[in-house]
Design an enzyme around this catalytic site. Structure first.
Site, short mmCIF file in Angstrom:
data_model
loop_
_atom_site.label_atom_id
_atom_site.label_comp_id
_atom_site.label_asym_id
_atom_site.label_seq_id
_atom_site.Cartn_x
_atom_site.Cartn_y
_atom_site.Cartn_z
CB ALA A 1 -2.73 -2.41 0.40
CB CYS A 2 -5.12 -2.90 -4.46
SG CYS A 2 -5.32 -3.33 -6.20
N GLY A 3 -2.73 -0.90 -5.93
CA GLY A 3 -2.54 0.18 -6.89
C GLY A 3 -3.69 0.32 -7.87
#
Length: 114
Positions: free
Chosen positions: A10-12
């Protein structure tokens, strides 16, 4: 070379770091989704030591209740215990290779250990 990334899809920044690893020639990537396979306290200590960070420097405040729980003012042992119990308190991503460990914020820091 083997590279282990402690990853949150979920983390860019974590996704960008993983992309760098996957595009690097001769790198075998192991992805550990740490929210599903949490860190041990011992592994956290080793990663922080090898990355040259304190637990406080690796503490994720955004999107967590770490501040409300007083973790920024706690000692390393208390922070690491909280991180082992709730891996969302660990900022990301960390990458480990035979050349060392980096906290890859920004993601290009991973190149230092490839």
């Amino acid at each position: 070379m083997k590279a282990v990334i402690w990853h949150n899809p979920a983390c860019g920044t974590s996704r960008k770091t993983l992309a760098i690893l996957e595009e690097a020639p001769d790198v075998e990537v192991e992805v550990v989704q740490y929210l599903k396979t949490p860190y041990t306290a011992g592994k956290l200590r080793q990663l922080f030591r090898d990355a040259g960070l304190t637990a406080r420097e690796a503490l994720r405040l955004r999107g967590t209740d770490a501040e409300e729980r007083g973790l920024p003012d706690a000692d390393d042992d208390a922070i690491i215990a909280a991180m082992a119990a709730n891996p969302a308190y660990v900022n990301r991503p960390f990458v480990e290779t035979e050349k060392g460990v980096r906290f890859c914020r920004p993601q290009d820091l991973v190149r230092e250990i490839l």
